[in-house]
Scaffold this motif. Structure first.
Motif, PDB file in Angstrom:
ATOM      1  N   VAL A  55      41.611  49.660  44.758  1.00  0.00           N
ATOM      2  CA  VAL A  55      41.431  48.429  45.595  1.00  0.00           C
ATOM      3  C   VAL A  55      40.810  47.516  44.148  1.00  0.00           C
ATOM      4  O   VAL A  55      40.004  47.429  43.962  1.00  0.00           O
ATOM      5  CB  VAL A  55      40.341  48.815  45.835  1.00  0.00           C
ATOM      6  N   HIS A  56      41.725  46.160  43.692  1.00  0.00           N
ATOM      7  CA  HIS A  56      41.231  45.394  42.475  1.00  0.00           C
ATOM      8  C   HIS A  56      40.864  44.325  43.716  1.00  0.00           C
ATOM      9  O   HIS A  56      41.283  43.492  44.346  1.00  0.00           O
ATOM     10  CB  HIS A  56      41.876  44.942  41.800  1.00  0.00           C
ATOM     11  N   GLU A  57      39.303  44.242  43.770  1.00  0.00           N
ATOM     12  CA  GLU A  57      38.629  42.847  44.746  1.00  0.00           C
ATOM     13  C   GLU A  57      38.686  42.107  44.027  1.00  0.00           C
ATOM     14  O   GLU A  57      38.333  40.321  44.626  1.00  0.00           O
ATOM     15  CB  GLU A  57      37.137  43.323  44.114  1.00  0.00           C
ATOM     16  N   GLY A  58      39.792  41.443  43.274  1.00  0.00           N
ATOM     17  CA  GLY A  58      39.861  39.584  42.233  1.00  0.00           C
ATOM     18  C   GLY A  58      39.528  39.382  41.156  1.00  0.00           C
ATOM     19  O   GLY A  58      38.834  40.021  40.405  1.00  0.00           O
ATOM     20  N   ASP A  59      39.669  38.426  40.792  1.00  0.00           N
ATOM     21  CA  ASP A  59      39.968  37.888  39.331  1.00  0.00           C
ATOM     22  C   ASP A  59      39.273  39.133  38.518  1.00  0.00           C
ATOM     23  O   ASP A  59      39.321  39.687  37.629  1.00  0.00           O
ATOM     24  CB  ASP A  59      38.039  37.440  38.865  1.00  0.00           C
ATOM     25  N   ILE A  60      41.479  39.181  38.275  1.00  0.00           N
ATOM     26  CA  ILE A  60      41.986  39.055  37.702  1.00  0.00           C
ATOM     27  C   ILE A  60      42.425  39.602  36.059  1.00  0.00           C
ATOM     28  O   ILE A  60      42.839  40.390  35.225  1.00  0.00           O
ATOM     29  CB  ILE A  60      43.384  39.984  38.665  1.00  0.00           C
ATOM     30  N   VAL A  61      42.349  37.534  35.982  1.00  0.00           N
ATOM     31  CA  VAL A  61      42.757  37.334  34.987  1.00  0.00           C
ATOM     32  C   VAL A  61      41.498  36.280  35.193  1.00  0.00           C
ATOM     33  O   VAL A  61      41.215  36.033  35.972  1.00  0.00           O
ATOM     34  CB  VAL A  61      43.993  36.241  35.056  1.00  0.00           C
ATOM     35  N   ASP A  62      41.499  35.732  34.228  1.00  0.00           N
ATOM     36  CA  ASP A  62      40.138  34.615  33.363  1.00  0.00           C
ATOM     37  C   ASP A  62      40.249  33.488  34.038  1.00  0.00           C
ATOM     38  O   ASP A  62      40.481  32.386  34.830  1.00  0.00           O
ATOM     39  CB  ASP A  62      39.454  35.317  32.632  1.00  0.00           C
ATOM     40  N   ASP A  63      41.250  33.118  33.980  1.00  0.00           N
ATOM     41  CA  ASP A  63      42.476  31.599  33.419  1.00  0.00           C
ATOM     42  C   ASP A  63      43.971  31.921  34.441  1.00  0.00           C
ATOM     43  O   ASP A  63      44.694  32.650  33.310  1.00  0.00           O
ATOM     44  CB  ASP A  63      42.199  30.909  32.483  1.00  0.00           C
ATOM     45  N   TYR A  64      43.873  31.427  35.628  1.00  0.00           N
ATOM     46  CA  TYR A  64      45.958  31.390  35.759  1.00  0.00           C
ATOM     47  C   TYR A  64      46.302  31.162  34.653  1.00  0.00           C
ATOM     48  O   TYR A  64      47.639  31.333  35.286  1.00  0.00           O
ATOM     49  CB  TYR A  64      45.334  31.510  37.463  1.00  0.00           C
ATOM     50  N   ASP A  65      46.283  29.884  34.479  1.00  0.00           N
ATOM     51  CA  ASP A  65      46.833  29.327  33.558  1.00  0.00           C
ATOM     52  C   ASP A  65      47.182  29.489  31.688  1.00  0.00           C
ATOM     53  O   ASP A  65      47.647  28.866  31.668  1.00  0.00           O
ATOM     54  CB  ASP A  65      46.693  27.789  34.041  1.00  0.00           C
ATOM     55  N   GLN A  66      46.496  30.736  32.026  1.00  0.00           N
ATOM     56  CA  GLN A  66      46.697  31.056  30.355  1.00  0.00           C
ATOM     57  C   GLN A  66      47.221  31.843  30.546  1.00  0.00           C
ATOM     58  O   GLN A  66      47.295  33.125  30.898  1.00  0.00           O
ATOM     59  CB  GLN A  66      45.685  31.276  29.816  1.00  0.00           C
ATOM     60  N   SER A  67      49.055  32.731  30.222  1.00  0.00           N
ATOM     61  CA  SER A  67      49.815  32.699  30.675  1.00  0.00           C
ATOM     62  C   SER A  67      49.919  34.637  29.372  1.00  0.00           C
ATOM     63  O   SER A  67      50.747  35.441  30.306  1.00  0.00           O
ATOM     64  CB  SER A  67      51.096  32.574  30.179  1.00  0.00           C
ATOM     65  N   TYR A  68      48.922  34.424  28.297  1.00  0.00           N
ATOM     66  CA  TYR A  68      48.989  35.454  27.532  1.00  0.00           C
ATOM     67  C   TYR A  68      48.134  36.181  28.608  1.00  0.00           C
ATOM     68  O   TYR A  68      47.606  37.500  28.743  1.00  0.00           O
ATOM     69  CB  TYR A  68      48.198  35.262  26.472  1.00  0.00           C
ATOM     70  N   GLN A  69      47.159  36.055  29.226  1.00  0.00           N
ATOM     71  CA  GLN A  69      45.976  37.257  30.101  1.00  0.00           C
ATOM     72  C   GLN A  69      47.281  38.263  31.330  1.00  0.00           C
ATOM     73  O   GLN A  69      46.877  39.229  31.550  1.00  0.00           O
ATOM     74  CB  GLN A  69      46.269  36.780  31.517  1.00  0.00           C
TER      75      GLN A  69
END
Length: 158
Positions: A43-57
């Motif tokens: 279970v991943h609790e969220g905030d899988i990436v830091d910035d949703y609009d940074q495509s490299y993440q």
């Protein structure tokens, strides 16, 4: 009664941003230990990436979690960093746009997971539910998007 485990991944956002090798190591460990530790779900609790609009993440995150395909059912919560949660001049209770999350981790990618039960809204992966049996109990896990709406839609009342 069987012993079992649920692997929990909280806030991997900084790993997706600047330390993808650490995020990949977590996914690899879960995959390699699924049988030995009887891991029934990750279970991943969220905030899988830091910035949703940074495509490299997103490739960093999808690579780490994608290792579990075919090995361990996994469940993703949508955190505030995974979506456009607070555009300038608006509050999170108004917006909560998870379009980037849905493009990178679409509902269709979860259909074949044995635990997958469904999503709301129907064509999106914002909120999902998963079911599995472990330890003599039937489990239901709800993965709800950060800052749920304050009003109910007609569909939610059925």
């Amino acid at each position: 009664m069987e012993n079992f485990s649920i692997a929990v991944l909280p806030d991997a956002q900084y790993s997706a941003e600047s330390s993808p090798q650490a995020f990949n190591a977590q996914g690899k460990w879960i995959k390699q230990n699924t049988n030995a530790r009887n891991i029934k779900a990750a279970v991943h609790e969220g905030d899988i990436v830091d910035d949703y609009d940074q495509s490299y993440q997103w490739p960093n995150a999808t690579s780490a979690m994608g290792q579990l395909n075919g090995a361990t059912p996994y469940i993703l919560g949508v955190g505030n960093h995974d979506m456009d949660a607070m555009p300038k001049g608006q509050t999170p209770a108004v917006v909560r746009d998870a379009a980037a999350f849905n493009r990178k981790l679409p509902r269709s990618g979860f259909w074949n997971l044995p635990s997958f039960g469904g999503t709301y809204p129907a064509r999106q992966n914002d909120n999902s539910f998963h079911m599995f049996s472990a330890g003599g109990t039937n489990w239901l896990i709800l993965a709800l998007k950060w800052a749920p709406p304050t009003t109910r839609s007609p569909e939610a009342t059925r």
